[in-house]
Enzyme design. Structure first.
Site, mmCIF file in Angstrom:
data_model
loop_
_atom_site.group_PDB
_atom_site.id
_atom_site.type_symbol
_atom_site.label_atom_id
_atom_site.label_comp_id
_atom_site.label_asym_id
_atom_site.label_seq_id
_atom_site.Cartn_x
_atom_site.Cartn_y
_atom_site.Cartn_z
ATOM 1 N N SER A 1 0.828 -1.200 0.000
ATOM 2 C CA SER A 1 0.000 0.000 0.000
ATOM 3 C C SER A 1 0.871 1.261 0.000
ATOM 4 O O SER A 1 1.757 1.411 -0.843
ATOM 5 C CB SER A 1 -0.960 -0.048 1.199
ATOM 6 O OG SER A 1 -2.002 0.881 1.064
ATOM 7 N N ASP B 1 -9.691 -3.295 -5.569
ATOM 8 C CA ASP B 1 -9.498 -4.311 -4.527
ATOM 9 C C ASP B 1 -10.346 -4.037 -3.297
ATOM 10 O O ASP B 1 -10.076 -4.549 -2.213
ATOM 11 C CB ASP B 1 -8.016 -4.422 -4.146
ATOM 12 C CG ASP B 1 -7.460 -3.174 -3.460
ATOM 13 O OD1 ASP B 1 -8.227 -2.230 -3.196
ATOM 14 O OD2 ASP B 1 -6.240 -3.149 -3.174
ATOM 15 N N HIS C 1 -7.688 -5.616 -0.526
ATOM 16 C CA HIS C 1 -6.459 -4.857 -0.324
ATOM 17 C C HIS C 1 -5.546 -5.521 0.717
ATOM 18 O O HIS C 1 -4.344 -5.690 0.483
ATOM 19 C CB HIS C 1 -6.821 -3.429 0.111
ATOM 20 C CG HIS C 1 -5.678 -2.474 0.106
ATOM 21 N ND1 HIS C 1 -5.028 -2.081 -1.044
ATOM 22 C CD2 HIS C 1 -5.061 -1.798 1.119
ATOM 23 C CE1 HIS C 1 -4.065 -1.223 -0.749
ATOM 24 N NE2 HIS C 1 -4.061 -1.041 0.557
#
Length: 390
Positions: A164, A328, A360
């Site tokens: 991320s 996602d 995610h």
């Protein structure tokens, strides 16, 4: 971030590692809050934040004070904050001391089971995720030292793995290094679920708050903390990458695009956010190729909000509807797939893997992802024993 060996080093995402604090505060937001502590205590995750008064104490301890003149952030008065466990994995495996909030544990355990050694051939690089890299020079220096230490110990270049927002940190770090340094010390960069073009969710976070399932804390209450970190402004959708007419926030009186950030921050009564964005918007927005071999992986095939629709209570109420696109569940595919731009733009290869149906956070848990990471590492011989330089 994980540093992997072949050695490897992992950089976590936003909220992705523990923080600790020690306080000696001049004032309190509530008489029940602690005024002074002799020892360091958990700041993230702090279980006291889940009680009604505790959340006010926690927000006052974890918040940043932003100075518009110096364009720098500082801790709340009387608060010291530190990042525990740099170079180790415990701070990113579980975010709490009771080992209830797992993050990188499954991945680290998977690697240990195939021969890696915690804190030796697999290392963690936790950081103060409240701060964007323009205010985190000490961390970047420590990360460089960690990579060089692992190289010197094993005489093999290192993998950097990010998840991320941590991928943006890795990209920024690599773009600060010379190509000669990267050729010597870095084997490759494994990117998981990176919001390369920014994350639409951040606009909702800044506007009305998102408690991410912590039902005991209201969205509006957690918004107080979310507006005080510079990394949220850094992760706003990137102007010049998104279509100029794409509406991210729709209200009865105005539709906000990337061209309307200054008005957005004014309308939500968070003008400091505008200055934070000005400070951070160019750190990684040009997506300059990292100059190392890249494995870019992300989930897809799940409805993901790309427009937040509010009624007249904006910004002091939740969205009433959304417009969805592929993603996602947290970041849209358009943003995550921008790593494809690096193909043919650097000498080192760029590999893209899309995982249909993975959320995610699944990118650090799911067996398919972990197996692929293992395959990447084993292609270069797998975990190494320390070597003595001749």
């Amino acid at each position: 971030m994980l540093c992997l060996h072949v050695p490897s080093c992992s950089v976590p995402g936003n909220l992705g590692n523990r923080l600790e604090a020690k306080i000696d505060k001049p004032t309190l937001v509530h008489w029940l809050c602690y005024k002074k502590t002799e020892k360091w205590f958990p700041l993230w995750i702090d279980l006291n934040m889940f009680i009604p008064i505790g959340v006010d104490c926690w927000i006052d301890n974890i918040r940043l004070a932003y100075n518009r003149t110096t364009r720098r952030s500082s801790n709340s008065p009387g608060v010291q904050v530190r990042v525990p466990g740099f170079g180790q994995t415990y701070s990113i495996e579980y975010l709490d001391y009771n080992r209830l909030a797992g993050y990188f544990y499954t991945m680290v355990e998977h690697l240990v089971n195939v021969g890696y050694i915690r804190n030796e051939t697999v290392r963690g690089a936790p950081y103060d995720w409240r701060l964007a890299p323009n205010e985190n020079a000490e961390y970047l220096a420590k990360l460089q030292n960690l990579v060089e230490e692992m190289y010197n110990q094993y005489q093999e270049p290192v993998y950097l793995l990010g998840h991320s927002m941590g991928c943006h940190y890795v990209l920024y770090f690599l773009n600060q290094q010379s190509q000669a340094w990267k050729d010597k010390y870095i084997r490759g960069f494994i990117s998981l679920g990176a919001p390369w073009g920014g994350a639409v969710k951040v606009l909702r976070v800044l506007a009305s708050g998102v408690n991410d399932g912590l039902s005991m804390i209201s969205n509006l209450k957690i918004r107080e903390e979310q507006r005080m970190v510079t990394t949220n402004a850094w992760m706003l959708p990137v102007e010049g990458i998104w279509p100029s007419d794409h509406v991210f926030i729709s209200t009865p009186t105005f539709n906000y695009t990337t061209k309307d950030y200054q008005r957005f921050f004014k309308d939500i009564d968070n003008e400091e956010g505008w200055y934070m964005w000005e400070d951070t918007k160019n750190l990684t927005s040009d997506l300059h190729p990292p100059g190392v071999e890249v494995w870019c992986m992300y989930g897809m095939g799940l409805p993901t909000a790309v427009t937040n629709i509010y009624d007249e209570v904006f910004p002091n109420g939740d969205p009433v509807d959304f417009v969805y696109a592929d993603g996602d569940g947290t970041v849209d595919t358009f943003s995550m797939s921008l790593c494809k731009r690096w193909v043919g733009k650097q000498e080192k290869p760029v590999h893209i893997t899309e995982f249909r149906g993975l959320f995610h956070l699944d990118m650090v848990f799911h067996e398919k992802v972990l197996d692929q990471i293992q395959d990447i590492l084993e292609a270069y011989g797998g975990p190494q024993e320390p070597r003595t330089s001749k």
